[in-house]
Design a protein around this motif. Structure first.
Motif, PDB file in Angstrom:
ATOM      1  N   SER A 163       0.854  -1.195   0.000  1.00 16.78           N
ATOM      2  CA  SER A 163       0.000   0.000   0.000  1.00 16.78           C
ATOM      3  C   SER A 163       0.890   1.245   0.000  1.00 16.78           C
ATOM      4  O   SER A 163       2.043   1.209   0.421  1.00 16.78           O
ATOM      5  CB  SER A 163      -0.930   0.007   1.220  1.00 16.78           C
ATOM      6  OG  SER A 163      -0.176   0.028   2.417  1.00 16.78           O
ATOM      7  N   GLY A 164       0.322   2.336  -0.480  1.00 16.13           N
ATOM      8  CA  GLY A 164       1.026   3.604  -0.504  1.00 16.13           C
ATOM      9  C   GLY A 164       0.066   4.726  -0.823  1.00 16.13           C
ATOM     10  O   GLY A 164      -1.128   4.498  -1.024  1.00 16.13           O
ATOM     11  N   ASP A 165       0.573   5.953  -0.877  1.00 13.65           N
ATOM     12  CA  ASP A 165      -0.318   7.081  -1.128  1.00 13.65           C
ATOM     13  C   ASP A 165       0.455   8.223  -1.767  1.00 13.65           C
ATOM     14  O   ASP A 165       1.679   8.199  -1.864  1.00 13.65           O
ATOM     15  CB  ASP A 165      -1.002   7.544   0.163  1.00 13.65           C
ATOM     16  CG  ASP A 165      -0.026   7.991   1.246  1.00 13.65           C
ATOM     17  OD1 ASP A 165       1.193   7.793   1.072  1.00 13.65           O
ATOM     18  OD2 ASP A 165      -0.468   8.534   2.274  1.00 13.65           O
ATOM     19  N   LEU A 166      -0.299   9.230  -2.211  1.00 11.87           N
ATOM     20  CA  LEU A 166       0.276  10.409  -2.844  1.00 11.87           C
ATOM     21  C   LEU A 166      -0.563  11.622  -2.488  1.00 11.87           C
ATOM     22  O   LEU A 166      -1.782  11.621  -2.667  1.00 11.87           O
ATOM     23  CB  LEU A 166       0.314  10.245  -4.362  1.00 11.87           C
ATOM     24  CG  LEU A 166       0.797  11.470  -5.149  1.00 11.87           C
ATOM     25  CD1 LEU A 166       2.294  11.692  -4.937  1.00 11.87           C
ATOM     26  CD2 LEU A 166       0.487  11.303  -6.639  1.00 11.87           C
ATOM     27  N   PHE A 167       0.115  12.663  -1.971  1.00  7.27           N
ATOM     28  CA  PHE A 167      -0.530  13.960  -1.747  1.00  7.27           C
ATOM     29  C   PHE A 167      -0.003  14.927  -2.786  1.00  7.27           C
ATOM     30  O   PHE A 167       1.198  14.967  -3.056  1.00  7.27           O
ATOM     31  CB  PHE A 167      -0.212  14.476  -0.341  1.00  7.27           C
ATOM     32  CG  PHE A 167      -0.721  15.878  -0.092  1.00  7.27           C
ATOM     33  CD1 PHE A 167      -2.018  16.088   0.331  1.00  7.27           C
ATOM     34  CD2 PHE A 167       0.102  16.982  -0.317  1.00  7.27           C
ATOM     35  CE1 PHE A 167      -2.494  17.382   0.541  1.00  7.27           C
ATOM     36  CE2 PHE A 167      -0.366  18.270  -0.111  1.00  7.27           C
ATOM     37  CZ  PHE A 167      -1.662  18.474   0.323  1.00  7.27           C
ATOM     38  N   TRP A 168      -0.887  15.734  -3.363  1.00  8.54           N
ATOM     39  CA  TRP A 168      -0.462  16.659  -4.418  1.00  8.54           C
ATOM     40  C   TRP A 168      -1.272  17.950  -4.340  1.00  8.54           C
ATOM     41  O   TRP A 168      -2.475  17.919  -4.087  1.00  8.54           O
ATOM     42  CB  TRP A 168      -0.678  16.014  -5.787  1.00  8.54           C
ATOM     43  CG  TRP A 168       0.343  16.415  -6.807  1.00  8.54           C
ATOM     44  CD1 TRP A 168       0.146  17.142  -7.926  1.00  8.54           C
ATOM     45  CD2 TRP A 168       1.736  16.085  -6.793  1.00  8.54           C
ATOM     46  NE1 TRP A 168       1.330  17.301  -8.629  1.00  8.54           N
ATOM     47  CE2 TRP A 168       2.324  16.652  -7.949  1.00  8.54           C
ATOM     48  CE3 TRP A 168       2.558  15.371  -5.913  1.00  8.54           C
ATOM     49  CZ2 TRP A 168       3.687  16.536  -8.242  1.00  8.54           C
ATOM     50  CZ3 TRP A 168       3.904  15.257  -6.212  1.00  8.54           C
ATOM     51  CH2 TRP A 168       4.450  15.834  -7.358  1.00  8.54           C
ATOM     52  N   ASP A 169      -0.589  19.063  -4.500  1.00 10.17           N
ATOM     53  CA  ASP A 169      -1.284  20.355  -4.602  1.00 10.17           C
ATOM     54  C   ASP A 169      -0.456  21.251  -5.512  1.00 10.17           C
ATOM     55  O   ASP A 169       0.417  20.769  -6.228  1.00 10.17           O
ATOM     56  CB  ASP A 169      -1.510  20.970  -3.207  1.00 10.17           C
ATOM     57  CG  ASP A 169      -0.215  21.249  -2.450  1.00 10.17           C
ATOM     58  OD1 ASP A 169       0.863  21.252  -3.081  1.00 10.17           O
ATOM     59  OD2 ASP A 169      -0.271  21.468  -1.227  1.00 10.17           O
TER      60      ASP A 169
END
Length: 607
Positions: free
Chosen positions: A510-516
């Motif tokens: 599992s993993g994730d990504l935050f982006w702005d």
């Protein structure tokens, strides 16, 4: 206050007074302790994106044109750089808010050129304000006197010390009036040189004298019955009198807050001038003037980890060392390690040889370039880690014991560290070797570069480490988003993603990504972001968009690699459509030419 670690184990506290508030954070695990601590002091802020790029500085560029030449050399060699800095040599006679009219006349043009190449500019600023310029000749001091912003001596007159420009007064940042005066000075200077960030230095506050030009009163504040083991053996040694007067209290009670209060004033001013995020909640941190020695390379790791424990994750040491002549091999190894400092800046002392990557031979230069490109390719991981620091109070650079608190072997490890929970960094810290020994806690680990697996029972392993390599390993069960690197983060952050899944023995990850947008103030709080979660289970990766904002829609997922796929698949499906793939003998499955929109859920499966 003086704190001594006893072998008992015990801590002995010796203090000469003050108001003491004790907090006890019960955990139960190390990461929870830090999370509870930052709930009290406030979570770190999300830094502006370019703060996570490569920064270059030195004391002694001497002219703006020579500074500019270094920037151009890095570009010509294809070496990434986001930020160029200048030390005090840009000033006219070391006066704050001034520019040397002859040596740095082209600085505004340099800054304009940096901006044209998606790069940024940071300059140093010291708090000591020259008090000896002719009346009417130096607005910062004249206006500071008029607004009554300076710290006073025991008799109520501006306390005068001595720093780089000679005799100086010290702004009292505990007074809101001083914050307005500081902003006005910065705004006036920004109209001449449109800087993007500030490097605030000498704010202990530093003083080349002990106390002031008039000394200090003889009283119990200045000469307490017990003095901790400090520089010079006096509270006033190389700083201000303890009895100096500030708006909120005497300096005795405010001394350790001086740098913090200057950072607050500076961050507030930058937000007003630029309408973008500053480096951190108030600032990031660098570890001070180190030396170009192997010992300093090694001890920098403990420094980075310590400040992450203190809720200041944006931290770094001077890459290649500040003072003494840099050796080529040391600088290569330091650049490799520095590529994994949360804040990565190469900084050098005056009269020392240049130590930017272009100053060395082709092999060393190539190794440094590759290390920096590696950092830029990992930007999505680093940026997401800072998001978790901001929202959840997590560390970014992390001791192994945080992830393996039941493994007592990890407690003393200070030569390796983790980014987040999954990326293990094992740098070379010794001269003349082409290997490094690292400890691998129990479990499955994968070589980041090849996907080769390594099953550890909790043991030390010797790793090959030629001069052009820093060892990285991915922990089982993790998914890491990476990007094709470019010369600045602004360019590389728009590149397609490559997802690297390091599968557990049961095939999960599992993993994730935050982006702005990378720079808006309070982007998370104002819902101006995207957040995507990736999972692998039962031979299928799923992507779930938990929060969507336009900022992430222009990014695509181009390739995906899966480390630890035990059998070669017969088919790979992407959103139920057949896709081409490769499978290597080391159990790495790679699917390319995906062109998947990050803002839409997708599935990659194999059978």
């Amino acid at each position: 206050m003086y704190v001594v670690l006893q072998p008992a184990p015990a801590l002995t506290w010796r203090t000469i007074g003050g108001i003491l508030d004790f907090y006890v954070f019960l955990g139960p695990d190390p990461a929870s302790v830090i999370g509870q601590y930052v709930e009290v002091i406030g979570n770190p802020s999300m830094p502006i994106y370019w703060a996570l790029g490569y920064h270059l500085c030195r004391w002694g560029y001497n002219t703006s044109n020579s500074t500019w030449e270094v920037v151009k050399r890095l570009r010509n060699y294809g070496i990434p750089q986001d930020v160029q800095w200048n030390d005090i040599d840009y000033m006219d006679r070391f006066l704050d808010f001034t520019l040397d009219p002859t040596k740095f006349a082209t600085l505004p043009d340099l800054v304009k050129d940096l901006h044209a190449h998606d790069q940024r500019y940071v300059m140093i600023l010291d708090p000591g304000i020259s008090s000896v310029q002719p009346e009417g000749a130096y607005w910062p001091y004249d206006e500071g006197l008029r607004r009554d912003v300076f710290i006073k001596d025991a008799e109520g007159k501006p306390l005068i010390g001595k720093v780089w420009p000679g005799l100086t007064a010290y702004p009292d940042f505990s007074d809101d009036v001083t914050h307005d005066w500081w902003f006005d000075n910065l705004q006036r200077f920004h109209e001449k040189v449109p800087f993007d960030g500030l490097w605030i230095d000498m704010n202990e506050p530093s003083n080349f004298l002990d106390g002031s030009t008039d000394g200090c009163p003889s009283n119990s504040l200045e000469n307490p019955p017990y003095t901790p083991g400090i520089l010079g053996g006096l509270l006033r040694a190389k700083t201000l009198c303890a009895s100096a007067q500030q708006k909120q209290s005497i300096h005795y009670n405010m001394h350790s807050l001086y740098g913090l209060m200057e950072a607050k004033a500076s961050a507030s001013a930058l937000k007003r001038i630029l309408a973008k995020r500053p480096f951190g909640m108030y600032s990031g941190h660098w570890l001070g003037d180190n030396r170009s020695q192997w010992k300093d390379l090694y001890t920098s790791i403990a420094g980075i980890l310590t400040f992450n424990l203190l809720g200041i994750p944006l931290v770094g040491a001077d890459i290649c060392g500040f003072s003494e002549e840099p050796q080529e091999e040391l600088c290569v190894r330091w650049t490799q390690l520095g590529a994994f400092y949360p804040f990565a800046r190469n900084h050098n002392a005056i009269v020392m040889k240049p130590q930017d990557p272009t100053a060395f031979g082709p092999l060393a230069r190539k190794a440094m370039k590759e290390a920096l490109l590696l950092r830029y390719s990992l930007f999505p991981i680093l940026y997401t880690l800072f998001h978790h620091a901001h929202v959840h109070g997590h560390t970014v650079a992390r001791p192994l014991m945080f992830e393996f608190p039941k493994d007592v072997r990890t407690y003393g490890i200070d030569k390796q560290f983790l980014w987040g929970r999954s990326l293990l960094v094992t740098p070379v810290l010794d001269p003349g070797v082409d290997y490094v020994d690292g400890y691998f806690p129990e479990g499955l680990w994968y070589d980041y570069y090849t996907g080769d697996s390594l099953l550890s029972a909790g043991e030390d392993l010797r790793l090959q480490a030629p001069l052009d390599k820093i060892n990285l390993h991915l922990r089982e069960g993790s998914i890491s988003p990476t990007q094709a690197p470019n010369l600045t983060l602004w360019v590389s952050s728009g590149q397609p993603l490559h997802l690297v899944s390091a599968l557990s023995d049961d095939g999960s990850a599992s993993g994730d990504l935050f982006w702005d947008d990378g720079e808006s103030i309070d982007a998370y709080e104002n819902d101006l972001y995207s957040y995507i979660v990736f999972d692998v289970a039962q031979n299928a990766m799923t992507s779930r968009v938990l929060h969507s904002n336009v900022e992430a829609t222009y990014i695509t997922v181009e390739t995906a690699s899966f480390y630890g796929v035990k059998q070669k698949p017969g088919r790979v499906l992407v959103n139920s459509q057949d896709a081409t793939f490769t499978y290597r003998d080391n159990q790495v499955l790679t699917v390319g030419d995906l062109g998947l929109n990050l803002s839409r859920n997708f599935t990659i499966s194999w059978m």
